[in-house]
Design a protein around this motif. Structure first.
Motif, PDB file in Angstrom:
ATOM      1  N   GLU A  76     -19.769  22.233  85.415  1.00 34.18           N
ATOM      2  CA  GLU A  76     -18.710  22.232  84.659  1.00 34.18           C
ATOM      3  C   GLU A  76     -18.051  23.372  83.979  1.00 34.18           C
ATOM      4  O   GLU A  76     -16.974  23.470  83.560  1.00 34.18           O
ATOM      5  N   ILE A  77     -18.973  24.319  83.603  1.00 33.93           N
ATOM      6  CA  ILE A  77     -18.361  25.427  82.792  1.00 33.93           C
ATOM      7  C   ILE A  77     -17.666  26.427  83.582  1.00 33.93           C
ATOM      8  O   ILE A  77     -17.120  27.556  83.113  1.00 33.93           O
ATOM      9  N   TYR A  78     -18.013  26.292  84.856  1.00 33.78           N
ATOM     10  CA  TYR A  78     -17.418  27.496  85.835  1.00 33.78           C
ATOM     11  C   TYR A  78     -16.337  27.166  86.432  1.00 33.78           C
ATOM     12  O   TYR A  78     -16.109  25.884  86.804  1.00 33.78           O
ATOM     13  N   PRO A  79     -15.455  27.898  86.700  1.00 33.37           N
ATOM     14  CA  PRO A  79     -14.197  27.766  87.666  1.00 33.37           C
ATOM     15  C   PRO A  79     -14.671  27.568  89.256  1.00 33.37           C
ATOM     16  O   PRO A  79     -15.794  27.968  89.452  1.00 33.37           O
ATOM     17  N   THR A  80     -13.959  26.906  89.919  1.00 33.56           N
ATOM     18  CA  THR A  80     -14.216  26.703  91.429  1.00 33.56           C
ATOM     19  C   THR A  80     -14.643  27.966  92.112  1.00 33.56           C
ATOM     20  O   THR A  80     -15.446  27.849  92.960  1.00 33.56           O
TER      21      THR A  80
END
Length: 495
Positions: free
Chosen positions: A414-418
């Motif tokens: 959840e804390i990282y971008p795609t």
């Protein structure tokens, strides 16, 4: 909506409108099989090592290296497959990992000697390192309001895998031996290959790469299976929304029409990150703090989880009274299978606690509370306790670590971008594997050396520091939409 030019929607908008339905259940079942496979392959190490040592007259060091080889492979695989899936797609990532795991797992049942067995088990570990790819893939299909709860349900497949493997070993090992256990345990990975052709690519990944028509096709399939309708308008990425919001209407108009131009990623999105570029992004100003803290928490989780599993037998086997030799030789094999089988059920209350807390208390509070509670359960074990009390305290501590492990696997993607999601989770998982490798050598070694106080103190310190690291995470992701690009983290990091 973008001005008067027309309506638009993001993947998050679409998933929210489509809800969690039949499509997500099928995706959950597929990804869950992969999680069951990893749990079984890890659990069987408890049974195969002693059996191979007895059959081939191995030294204790050689026996322990069978486990270390798997962790070493996972260390490589978790990093590698994350990069592959961020660059070439989630489907290609878990296709390769399932192929490697199934083939190496099955062939290891026929290993004629120790060196070949070690090599094949290392390959199994490399394949198992792709576990974060499947979890991230499933996560990207789940609407934000349901994400925490359904990721806990996904984590339950790990517990099912451990219980199933313990049951399988209890049945197979006494009659058929360790080779049959290795062969049968490779079957779940084969099921992933069997149903691979019907698996969809992540629409979030497709949208990021500029393949919006493909992304819409996947979303339309979700709509059909769920009996819902897509929002009106054109699918756009978070990055396109942000570029429009900078105040350039003409650019926004172009972006709306660009949805039909597949193959060209949106402007401002890094579409073909290499391994080095991905790692550099994880260490960028916006992500470095989260990345380093996440590595510390993954290390602490793995060190504590595998340590508690080992200590459950170590502290009740006579080592707590400094008996120099393993007393398991005097036990019936069925007794050890039964003990492991019962101990596996400690994770069920942990999963229930995770489901109750993750979308109510939040990710950070859930993890930090459980790390500190684990310290309380472990504290009396610095000194010798009656066997029943020792088992109860370890049972409680394992519940706490199950919660933290479950929630961190929800929080990490959840804390990282795609664009770097599976790379970030994969690298954090790799650091966790280091904790799993070190734990038996350090903590359990202290118990064998009559240093139970130091061993438990070490677990106390690791759990305490992990809880403190959680408190310093810069963002709470409960209820937040997933982000596609690094620039889109501005909003989430300011909350």
């Amino acid at each position: 909506m973008m001005g008067d030019e027309g309506l638009c929607y993001t993947v998050d908008d679409a998933l929210l409108a489509l809800g969690f339905g039949n499509f997500q259940i099928l995706v959950l079942a597929y990804a869950g099989i992969g999680w069951v496979s990893e749990a079984m392959e890890m659990m069987l190490l408890s049974f195969v090592g002693p059996a191979v040592q007895s059959a081939w007259n191995l030294s204790p060091h050689q026996e322990s290296f069978i486990t270390s080889a798997v962790f070493a492979g996972m260390l490589i695989g978790a990093y590698s497959w994350g990069i592959v899936s961020d660059k070439h797609g989630r489907r290609k990532g878990f296709l390769i990992t399932a192929t490697v795991t199934a083939a190496a797992g099955f062939l290891s049942a026929f290993a004629p000697n120790y060196l070949l067995l070690i090599s094949l088990r290392c390959l199994v570990g490399i394949g198992l390192g792709g576990g974060p790819v499947l979890s991230s893939w499933f996560l990207e299909f789940v609407p934000a309001p349901n994400r925490g709860t359904w990721m806990v349900v996904f984590s339950a497949f790990w517990t099912l895998g451990t219980i199933f493997e313990a049951s399988l070993a209890w049945i197979v090992m006494p009659k058929l031996g360790w080779r049959w256990l290795l062969a049968l345990s490779s079957l779940p990975s084969s099921f992933l290959l069997l149903f691979y052709k019907v698996t969809p690519e992540s629409p979030r990944y497709l949208c990021l790469k500029g393949r919006t028509t493909d992304a819409v096709n996947v979303l339309e399939k979700i709509a059909r299976l769920n009996g819902r309708e897509l929002p009106s308008g054109i699918l756009v990425s978070d990055n396109q929304i942000e570029l429009y919001d900078t105040g350039n209407p003409s650019e926004g108009t172009n972006l709306l029409s660009a949805g039909k131009n597949d193959g060209e990623p949106p402007e401002g999105v890094v579409s073909n990150l290499g391994g080095v570029s991905s790692v550099l992004m994880l260490m960028s100003a916006k992500l470095a703090r989260s990345t380093l803290l996440l590595w510390a928490v993954f290390f602490g989780n793995a060190f504590s989880y595998y340590g508690l599993v080992l200590l459950t037998s170590e502290l009740n086997s006579g080592h707590s009274k400094c008996v120099p030799h393993n007393l398991d030789r005097g036990k019936s094999p069925d007794v050890s299978y039964k003990d492991v089988f019962i101990a596996s059920f400690a994770e069920l209350p942990g999963l229930l606690l995770s489901a109750a807390a993750v979308d109510k208390l939040g990710r950070k509070l859930s993890m930090s509370t459980m790390f500190f509670l684990c310290c309380i359960f472990l504290l009396p074990l610095m000194f010798h306790q009656p066997e029943g009390l020792t088992t109860s305290l370890l049972f409680g501590a394992r519940i706490c670590i199950t919660v933290t492990f479950t929630v961190v696997y929800i929080y990490a993607p959840e804390i990282y971008p795609t664009s770097v999601r599976t790379t970030g989770v994969g690298m954090a998982s790799s650091v966790g594997r280091i904790g799993g490798m070190i734990c038996p050598l350090v903590a359990v070694g202290l118990v064998h050396g009559c240093h139970q106080v130091l061993a438990v103190l070490l677990f106390e310190i690791v759990a305490l520091l992990s809880g403190v690291c959680v408190m310093f995470f810069p963002v709470e992701t409960m209820g937040q939409d997933l982000r596609d690009s690094l620039s889109s983290l501005n909003n989430i990091n300011s909350t």
